[in-house]
Design a protein around this motif. Sequence first.
Motif, PDB file in Angstrom:
ATOM      1  N   SER A   1      24.541 -59.895 -75.180  1.00  0.00           N
ATOM      2  CA  SER A   1      25.770 -59.409 -74.558  1.00  0.00           C
ATOM      3  C   SER A   1      26.273 -58.129 -75.203  1.00  0.00           C
ATOM      4  O   SER A   1      27.055 -57.397 -74.597  1.00  0.00           O
ATOM      5  CB  SER A   1      26.849 -60.491 -74.608  1.00  0.00           C
ATOM      6  N   VAL A   2      25.840 -57.812 -76.415  1.00  0.00           N
ATOM      7  CA  VAL A   2      26.329 -56.608 -77.091  1.00  0.00           C
ATOM      8  C   VAL A   2      25.228 -55.600 -77.406  1.00  0.00           C
ATOM      9  O   VAL A   2      25.520 -54.466 -77.761  1.00  0.00           O
ATOM     10  CB  VAL A   2      27.065 -56.962 -78.405  1.00  0.00           C
ATOM     11  N   ASP A   3      23.971 -55.962 -77.271  1.00  0.00           N
ATOM     12  CA  ASP A   3      22.869 -55.092 -77.662  1.00  0.00           C
ATOM     13  C   ASP A   3      22.108 -54.608 -76.437  1.00  0.00           C
ATOM     14  O   ASP A   3      21.436 -55.384 -75.765  1.00  0.00           O
ATOM     15  CB  ASP A   3      21.929 -55.861 -78.609  1.00  0.00           C
ATOM     16  N   ARG A   4      22.207 -53.320 -76.144  1.00  0.00           N
ATOM     17  CA  ARG A   4      21.533 -52.766 -74.967  1.00  0.00           C
ATOM     18  C   ARG A   4      20.014 -52.808 -75.099  1.00  0.00           C
ATOM     19  O   ARG A   4      19.315 -53.049 -74.126  1.00  0.00           O
ATOM     20  CB  ARG A   4      21.951 -51.320 -74.761  1.00  0.00           C
ATOM     21  N   VAL A   5      19.501 -52.541 -76.264  1.00  0.00           N
ATOM     22  CA  VAL A   5      18.055 -52.538 -76.453  1.00  0.00           C
ATOM     23  C   VAL A   5      17.481 -53.932 -76.214  1.00  0.00           C
ATOM     24  O   VAL A   5      16.462 -54.091 -75.540  1.00  0.00           O
ATOM     25  CB  VAL A   5      17.690 -52.022 -77.858  1.00  0.00           C
ATOM     26  N   GLY A   6      18.135 -54.950 -76.752  1.00  0.00           N
ATOM     27  CA  GLY A   6      17.678 -56.324 -76.539  1.00  0.00           C
ATOM     28  C   GLY A   6      17.721 -56.704 -75.070  1.00  0.00           C
ATOM     29  O   GLY A   6      16.796 -57.327 -74.548  1.00  0.00           O
TER      30      GLY A   6
END
Length: 87
Positions: free
Chosen positions: A18-23
């Motif tokens: 929910s907070v990490d764009r790469v993931g």
Amino acid sequence: PEFGSIPGRYASLVDLLSVDRVGSSFVVDLVLFGIFQGWMVDDDLRRRGVRDGGGTLGTAAKFVPFFGLAAYLLGRPGLPSRGAGTD
């Protein structure tokens, strides 16, 4: 277990995504590749002159992530020669 329970791990994954764009983009890439992998294997088999779906090797390549495709790349049939008359 050492790293927490399954529900705890799942909650951590949801929080991370929910907070990490790469993931998040990595998960989207995996899903898209999984969708197209079966189509790409069928197309490759057709180019190699195999009409029955490739048997066990073709099935493993389509439905077993990474290892099935790796086994397919190592054991797939060769390309037909130009004079063989196949399309």
